[in-house]
Design an enzyme around this catalytic site. Structure first.
Site, PDB file in Angstrom:
ATOM      1  N   GLY A  18       0.802  -1.231   0.000  1.00  0.00           N
ATOM      2  CA  GLY A  18       0.000   0.000   0.000  1.00  0.00           C
ATOM      3  C   GLY A  18       0.828   1.271   0.000  1.00  0.00           C
ATOM      4  O   GLY A  18       0.285   2.361  -0.241  1.00  0.00           O
ATOM      5  N   HIS A 240      -1.011  -6.898 -23.051  1.00  0.00           N
ATOM      6  CA  HIS A 240      -1.908  -5.843 -23.537  1.00  0.00           C
ATOM      7  C   HIS A 240      -2.286  -6.034 -25.022  1.00  0.00           C
ATOM      8  O   HIS A 240      -3.460  -5.979 -25.388  1.00  0.00           O
ATOM      9  CB  HIS A 240      -1.263  -4.468 -23.380  1.00  0.00           C
ATOM     10  CG  HIS A 240      -0.811  -4.165 -21.983  1.00  0.00           C
ATOM     11  ND1 HIS A 240      -1.475  -4.621 -20.872  1.00  0.00           N
ATOM     12  CD2 HIS A 240       0.241  -3.450 -21.507  1.00  0.00           C
ATOM     13  CE1 HIS A 240      -0.845  -4.186 -19.776  1.00  0.00           C
ATOM     14  NE2 HIS A 240       0.194  -3.483 -20.137  1.00  0.00           N
TER      15      HIS A 240
HETATM   16  P1  NDP Z   1       7.316  -0.896  -5.129  1.00  0.00           P
HETATM   17  O1  NDP Z   1       8.653  -1.540  -5.000  1.00  0.00           O
HETATM   18  O2  NDP Z   1       7.230   0.559  -5.387  1.00  0.00           O
HETATM   19  O3  NDP Z   1       6.442  -1.173  -3.844  1.00  0.00           O
HETATM   20  C1  NDP Z   1       6.451  -2.411  -3.187  1.00  0.00           C
HETATM   21  C2  NDP Z   1       5.539  -2.350  -1.988  1.00  0.00           C
HETATM   22  O4  NDP Z   1       5.531  -3.623  -1.344  1.00  0.00           O
HETATM   23  C3  NDP Z   1       5.928  -1.334  -0.937  1.00  0.00           C
HETATM   24  O5  NDP Z   1       4.769  -0.826  -0.319  1.00  0.00           O
HETATM   25  C4  NDP Z   1       6.725  -2.175   0.052  1.00  0.00           C
HETATM   26  O6  NDP Z   1       6.736  -1.528   1.308  1.00  0.00           O
HETATM   27  C5  NDP Z   1       5.900  -3.452   0.032  1.00  0.00           C
HETATM   28  N1  NDP Z   1       6.651  -4.644   0.422  1.00  0.00           N
HETATM   29  C6  NDP Z   1       7.825  -5.091  -0.072  1.00  0.00           C
HETATM   30  N2  NDP Z   1       8.199  -6.217   0.552  1.00  0.00           N
HETATM   31  C7  NDP Z   1       7.257  -6.480   1.474  1.00  0.00           C
HETATM   32  C8  NDP Z   1       7.089  -7.510   2.447  1.00  0.00           C
HETATM   33  N3  NDP Z   1       7.962  -8.501   2.584  1.00  0.00           N
HETATM   34  N4  NDP Z   1       5.981  -7.474   3.217  1.00  0.00           N
HETATM   35  C9  NDP Z   1       5.064  -6.481   3.070  1.00  0.00           C
HETATM   36  N5  NDP Z   1       5.178  -5.497   2.169  1.00  0.00           N
HETATM   37  C10 NDP Z   1       6.265  -5.491   1.395  1.00  0.00           C
HETATM   38  O7  NDP Z   1       6.558  -1.734  -6.281  1.00  0.00           O
HETATM   39  P2  NDP Z   1       5.397  -1.235  -7.269  1.00  0.00           P
HETATM   40  O8  NDP Z   1       4.344  -0.550  -6.497  1.00  0.00           O
HETATM   41  O9  NDP Z   1       6.021  -0.537  -8.403  1.00  0.00           O
HETATM   42  O10 NDP Z   1       4.867  -2.618  -7.857  1.00  0.00           O
HETATM   43  C11 NDP Z   1       4.008  -3.482  -7.159  1.00  0.00           C
HETATM   44  C12 NDP Z   1       3.489  -4.554  -8.106  1.00  0.00           C
HETATM   45  O11 NDP Z   1       2.780  -3.940  -9.155  1.00  0.00           O
HETATM   46  C13 NDP Z   1       4.603  -5.378  -8.777  1.00  0.00           C
HETATM   47  O12 NDP Z   1       4.131  -6.680  -8.971  1.00  0.00           O
HETATM   48  C14 NDP Z   1       4.769  -4.680 -10.127  1.00  0.00           C
HETATM   49  O13 NDP Z   1       5.257  -5.571 -11.105  1.00  0.00           O
HETATM   50  C15 NDP Z   1       3.326  -4.304 -10.411  1.00  0.00           C
HETATM   51  N6  NDP Z   1       3.161  -3.202 -11.356  1.00  0.00           N
HETATM   52  C16 NDP Z   1       3.655  -1.957 -11.055  1.00  0.00           C
HETATM   53  C17 NDP Z   1       3.457  -0.916 -11.936  1.00  0.00           C
HETATM   54  C18 NDP Z   1       3.929   0.455 -11.607  1.00  0.00           C
HETATM   55  O14 NDP Z   1       3.658   1.348 -12.427  1.00  0.00           O
HETATM   56  N7  NDP Z   1       4.599   0.671 -10.502  1.00  0.00           N
HETATM   57  C19 NDP Z   1       2.749  -1.119 -13.228  1.00  0.00           C
HETATM   58  C20 NDP Z   1       2.245  -2.439 -13.415  1.00  0.00           C
HETATM   59  C21 NDP Z   1       2.453  -3.426 -12.500  1.00  0.00           C
HETATM   60  P3  NDP Z   1       7.827  -1.883   2.442  1.00  0.00           P
HETATM   61  O15 NDP Z   1       9.172  -1.836   1.787  1.00  0.00           O
HETATM   62  O16 NDP Z   1       7.615  -0.830   3.496  1.00  0.00           O
HETATM   63  O17 NDP Z   1       7.483  -3.220   2.926  1.00  0.00           O
HETATM   64  C1  BG6 Z   2       2.639  -1.218 -18.704  1.00  0.00           C
HETATM   65  C2  BG6 Z   2       4.016  -1.492 -19.216  1.00  0.00           C
HETATM   66  O1  BG6 Z   2       1.972  -2.406 -18.418  1.00  0.00           O
HETATM   67  O2  BG6 Z   2       1.910  -0.481 -19.694  1.00  0.00           O
HETATM   68  C3  BG6 Z   2       4.723  -0.201 -19.560  1.00  0.00           C
HETATM   69  O3  BG6 Z   2       4.752  -2.189 -18.227  1.00  0.00           O
HETATM   70  C4  BG6 Z   2       3.898   0.624 -20.519  1.00  0.00           C
HETATM   71  O4  BG6 Z   2       6.010  -0.457 -20.112  1.00  0.00           O
HETATM   72  C5  BG6 Z   2       2.479   0.776 -20.008  1.00  0.00           C
HETATM   73  O5  BG6 Z   2       4.517   1.902 -20.629  1.00  0.00           O
HETATM   74  C6  BG6 Z   2       1.591   1.432 -21.060  1.00  0.00           C
HETATM   75  O6  BG6 Z   2       0.342   1.702 -20.489  1.00  0.00           O
HETATM   76  P1  BG6 Z   2      -0.547   2.942 -20.995  1.00  0.00           P
HETATM   77  O7  BG6 Z   2      -1.799   2.838 -20.199  1.00  0.00           O
HETATM   78  O8  BG6 Z   2       0.256   4.178 -20.714  1.00  0.00           O
HETATM   79  O9  BG6 Z   2      -0.735   2.729 -22.471  1.00  0.00           O
END
Ligand code: NDP
Ligand code: BG6
Length: 484
Positions: A18, A240
């Protein structure tokens, strides 16, 4: 007329991760906007969960900052933000250990829909699923939401499906592909199946070829480490673009019902032919326009990962035999533009002496930006001088046609999260769909790895590598321009 908002049932949504990037940029601002729209009931609760030692107030401050940064100014309403923040709670939890789970259980209550959003690295999904069960937190009707990437090949996707299946039924698992939540992507189904006009012509007898383009101007800066292990094929095509292809090519489902729609999509994926090496072009962006190259952005000087891919794909079934689908996607291209263009065949016979002005009918469905449709039709060139033909566009921008209704259309994440609460899986990928998509993707990737293929460099701000043009030229066809 504003878009119609139907409030969802009271829910408790736990967001593991979160405090992460996705939660901050998409999930939490999206939930605020649904609250503002009146879709979230006052008794609902949103519970952030991560390792960081925050309390409820700390999490509320974090979310307030994310609303400040990621919500448009005209949607920031002080009273609504205050009300939304009151819905928020936080539990410090390590999903791989035992800390915090009892606190999460203590927040449980009867009578609310339970949803758990796994917004953490996929390696943590198994640990969360297992503990939600072992601590008896997730009830029989609980839903889990999992983010992409869903595996990086067939074996890892199968393993992930098997892990989740140990603890949850398929009907409880919501695999996100945010393209399915986009308004215009859903519109593909309305255009195809709510109009009699297109469907009779929607087959290889009348369609010469289909082009699907998802072009981006952004590079991979900031995400280089993730992207370099993925590339355009895994990052965009397997999910996608595959979903777009399915929605364009599938048979009409018997009903707009989750499994009916997903059954038809699965049949398309299974009917995809293997792709020949000569029908694939991979590219990597070079430095230019004041920006570094892919090799610099990825931090891997020897990288063979593609930031661009174009492919010619065939679907072996009655409807599509003989109609190629050309797919392309890439980063650092001339414009951000996603569209599907359906080019129809020539009429069987021309009654006109001067056929020189004739061009194929093309239906273009613009997905982003400026969502809309454009149908190119032939008419008589005005004026005297005989019957000469010319092509004109029937052009419609959804924003203009539906002015007031488009204003508060929820973005992909807002819609998909509300669908989870409603228990509607139509816009989520089923496990067998994901596996079938990897089963098609794997040999393609293995092929170029075995051959040691290197992507061709392309200049930023262009349409991609030169060889991609040849992919169509040698078939006597042309790509549509990007950003023109
Ligand atoms: P981040 O690394 O920014 O965030 C990870 C989160 O998980 C943090 O809140 C972290 O908080 C928490 N976390 C990590 N380890 C643990 C643990 N052991 N227990 C509990 N909480 C934990 O990742 P993203 O938000 O970028 O990505 C999250 C998911 O979404 C991934 O699967 C990613 O592939 C997917 N995703 C992300 C996108 C993006 O735009 N960011 C787009 C599409 C998919 P803390 O370290 O305090 O525990
Ligand atoms: C994500 C990919 O799933 O979609 C990115 O990981 C990409 O690489 C993105 O940029 C594109 O999404 P949108 O909504 O901006 O077309």
């Amino acid at each position: 007329m504003a878009s119609r908002v139907i409030p969802v049932e009271v829910f408790d949504l736990v967001i593991f991760g979160g405090t992460g990037d996705l939660a901050r940029r998409k999930i939490l601002p999206g939930l605020y906007l649904r609250w503002l729209a009146g879709q979230i009931p006052a008794e609902a609760r949103i519970i952030g969960a991560a390792r960081g030692e925050l309390d409820d107030q700390g999490f509320r401050d974090f979310v307030a900052a994310s609303i400040e940064e990621f919500v448009a100014r005209d949607r920031k309403d002080k009273a609504a933000i205050k009300g939304f923040l009151e819905r928020l709670h936080y539990v410090a939890i390590d999903v791989t250990g035992e800390k915090g789970w009892k606190d999460l259980k203590a927040l449980g209550r009867e009578g609310a829909v339970q949803a758990f959003y796994f917004s953490v690295a996929p390696a943590l999904f198994g640990a969360i699923a297992e503990r939600l069960r072992s601590y008896e937190i997730a009830g029989a009707e609980a839903r889990i939401v999992v983010e992409k990437p869903f595996g990086r090949d067939l074996a890892s996707a199968r393993a992930l499906n098997a892990t989740l299946a140990q603890h949850f039924e398929e009907g409880q698992i919501y695999r996100i592909d945010h393209y399915l939540g986009k308004e215009t992507v859903q519109n593909l189904m309305a255009v195809r199946f709510a109009n009699i006009l297109f469907e009779p012509l929607w087959k290889s007898e009348y369609i010469d070829h289909v082009q699907i383009t998802v072009a981006e101007t952004v590079g991979v800066e900031g995400r280089g480490a993730y992207y370099d292990k993925s590339g355009a094929m895994r990052d965009m095509v397997q999910n996608h673009i595959m979903q777009l292809l399915c929605l364009i090519a599938m048979e009409p489902p018997y009903h707009f019902d989750p499994d009916a729609v997903r059954d038809e999509k699965l049949k398309v994926i299974r009917a995809l032919d293997p792709v020949k090496p000569e029908d694939i072009v991979r590219g990597q962006y070079l430095a230019g326009a004041g920006e570094g190259s892919y090799l610099e952005h990825s931090g891997n000087k020897d990288s063979r990962t593609e930031s661009y891919i174009a492919l010619k794909v065939h679907i072996s079934n009655w409807r599509w035999k003989g109609t190629p689908f050309y797919l392309r996607t890439g980063k650092r291209l001339r414009a951000r533009e996603s569209e599907i263009a359906i080019t129809f065949r020539e009429p069987p016979h021309s009654i006109f002496d001067d056929h020189s002005g004739w061009r194929e009918n093309v239906l273009v469905i613009r997905l982003q930006p400026d969502e809309g449709m454009n149908l190119k039709v032939m008419i008589k060139e005005p004026g005297p001088g005989g019957m000469r033909l010319t092509q004109v566009p029937l052009d419609m921008s959804f924003a203009e046609a539906l002015a007031n209704t488009m204003e508060d259309v929820p973005d992909a994440y807002e819609r998909l999260i509300m669908d989870v609460i409603r228990g509607n899986q139509t816009l989520f990928m089923r496990g067998d769909e994901v596996e079938a998509a990897w089963a098609w993707t794997d040999p393609i990737i293995q092929g170029w790895e075995a051959r040691g293929d290197r992507p061709q460099g392309y200049d930023p701000g262009t349409s991609g590598p030169e060889d991609a043009l040849m992919l169509m030229h040698r078939d006597g066809r042309r790509w549509r321009g990007i950003g023109q």
